[in-house]
Design a protein around this motif. Structure first.
Motif, short mmCIF file in Angstrom:
data_model
loop_
_atom_site.label_atom_id
_atom_site.label_comp_id
_atom_site.label_asym_id
_atom_site.label_seq_id
_atom_site.Cartn_x
_atom_site.Cartn_y
_atom_site.Cartn_z
N HIS A 1 0.80 -1.21 0.00
CA HIS A 1 0.00 0.00 0.00
C HIS A 1 0.85 1.27 0.00
O HIS A 1 0.45 2.28 -0.57
N GLN B 1 0.26 4.02 -2.79
CA GLN B 1 -0.14 5.38 -2.45
C GLN B 1 0.86 6.39 -2.96
O GLN B 1 0.49 7.45 -3.47
N SER C 1 -5.19 6.42 1.11
CA SER C 1 -6.51 6.80 0.64
C SER C 1 -7.55 5.86 1.23
O SER C 1 -7.24 4.80 1.77
N MET C 2 -8.82 6.25 1.09
CA MET C 2 -9.90 5.53 1.76
C MET C 2 -10.03 4.08 1.26
O MET C 2 -10.33 3.19 2.04
N ASP C 3 -9.77 3.85 -0.03
CA ASP C 3 -9.92 2.48 -0.53
C ASP C 3 -8.84 1.56 0.04
O ASP C 3 -9.11 0.39 0.36
N LEU C 4 -7.62 2.09 0.21
CA LEU C 4 -6.55 1.28 0.79
C LEU C 4 -6.79 1.04 2.27
O LEU C 4 -6.53 -0.05 2.78
N ARG D 1 -9.73 0.93 3.71
CA ARG D 1 -10.83 -0.04 3.84
C ARG D 1 -10.34 -1.45 3.54
O ARG D 1 -10.76 -2.41 4.19
N GLU D 2 -9.45 -1.58 2.55
CA GLU D 2 -8.89 -2.91 2.27
C GLU D 2 -8.11 -3.43 3.48
O GLU D 2 -8.23 -4.60 3.84
N THR E 1 -10.78 -4.39 6.10
CA THR E 1 -11.55 -5.59 5.75
C THR E 1 -10.70 -6.85 5.85
O THR E 1 -11.08 -7.83 6.50
N SER F 1 -17.32 2.09 9.78
CA SER F 1 -16.97 1.17 8.71
C SER F 1 -16.62 -0.21 9.26
O SER F 1 -17.08 -1.23 8.73
#
Length: 363
Positions: free
Chosen positions: A130, A134, A174-177, A179-180, A183, A233
């Motif tokens: 990540h 990024q 970033s938000m997608d990283l 969240r990954e 999760t 989240s």
């Protein structure tokens, strides 16, 4: 702390630029070797500013927790966790599987479940590259081009490496990283036998620290997204997967104990007696049965009205959630009433919530 970390990034960039520029053959080095060299250089800078902890007890604890998590990563990296002497709670991932956790974060965590949640999150960051992803986004370069620039010390290497270092240490993902990492970090927690709720509880207390002292740097959760949004989240992910959210296990609260003392059997919650029975025939079975049901059904998320006395088939019964704790007909002579037992349970629940007050238990 933020200024110090930025300085580390730029010093690191200069060191790496010299390192890669002076060795053209590094372009032929495989990807993992480059990651390890990068992690080594970042570590040099980190450990100039923070003393590395060598206390065998604390090091063994975090190493053991990490070892339970790493079998569930995608890449076979030389995974390692290092403790840094720093009072503020923080943790960050470097390339090649290297993770730093401050002593402040280790002390901040109430359980191994919470420590594991921090390490699992950082494991995903390093396992999935990540930091490099990024940095490539920040510099508007492809990952392949970024790798070539880092490996060869080509044009633009110094600022890019500074950016990469800052992303790693300050966790500016970033938000997608993020969240990954959340999760997949939760997946690792469950697979390794830790409580996923630990990821929620540690975040909730970090939010509490922010509310008390708005200037506090929340470390690994500094930038994207806000702490409150991260909590929601995480809760959403846990519910989507159909897992129970049981904060008490990660917090080591609402612990049920039984003991015998001076001719009585006592049932306690977090060390406070809530019910007792004289040591007579049938008392052991009654106390143990009530303790087992209470441990299963009494949660931090239990609402006060879910601790109730109801009539079931004409008998008064104390219930917690869906579980029956004890019926009035089962009480032995000299035992407190169901009403007193209920009030004591509610008092214990309130005490536990006061220790961890920031959670939205009504969600």
């Amino acid at each position: 702390m933020r200024t110090r970390i930025t300085a580390i990034g730029y010093v690191l960039a200069l060191c790496l630029f010299i390192l890669f520029s002076s060795s053209p053959c590094e372009a032929d080095t495989d990807e993992l070797d480059r990651e390890i060299k990068l992690a080594d250089k970042v570590s040099e800078q980190v450990e100039k500013h923070w003393d590395r902890v060598t206390d065998p007890v604390r090091v063994a604890r975090v190493t053991m927790i990490l070892s339970r998590l790493t079998p569930y990563t995608e890449r076979d990296l030389p995974f390692e966790v290092r403790l840094a002497e720093e009072e503020r709670p923080n943790a960050f991932a470097l390339p090649a599987g290297r993770i730093y956790m401050t002593t402040g974060m280790l002390e901040f965590c109430r359980s191994d479940d919470e420590v594991a949640s921090i390490l699992a999150h950082e494991l995903i960051h390093t396992d999935r590259k990540h930091g490099i992803i990024q940095s490539s986004r920040n510099q508007r370069l492809t990952i392949g081009a970024l790798a070539v620039i880092i490996a060869t010390g080509g044009a633009g290497a110094a600022p890019i490496l500074a950016n990469l270092a800052q992303v790693a240490i300050m966790n500016s993902y970033s938000m997608d990283l993020e969240r990954e990492a959340d999760t997949m970090g939760l997946d690792i927690l469950l697979q390794s036998g830790y409580e996923p709720a630990g990821a929620v509880t540690v975040m909730e207390r970090l939010q509490e620290e922010e509310m008390k002292r708005p200037y506090v740097d929340p470390g690994i959760y500094a930038d994207h997204p806000k702490t409150r949004d991260r909590i929601r989240s995480l809760e959403s992910i846990i519910r989507e997967k159909g897992w129970p959210l049981e904060r008490k296990k990660a917090l080591h609260l609402l612990r049920i104990q039984t003991k015998e003392e001076k001719g009585f059997l006592f049932l306690s919650i977090d060390g406070k007696p809530v019910w007792r029975a004289p040591k007579v025939e049938g008392a052991d079975e009654l106390i143990e049965k009530a303790a087992t049901s209470l441990d299963k059904n009494l949660q931090m998320e239990t609402l006060p009205y879910d601790v109730s006395i109801q009539e079931i088939r004409g008998e008064k019964t104390l219930r917690v959630g869906l579980g029956v704790i004890v019926s009035e007909k089962d009480l032995l002579p000299g035992m407190p009433s169901l009403e007193e037992f209920r009030e004591n349970i509610l008092s214990s629940l309130n005490r536990a919530r006061m220790i961890h007050p920031v959670a939205d238990y009504n969600r």
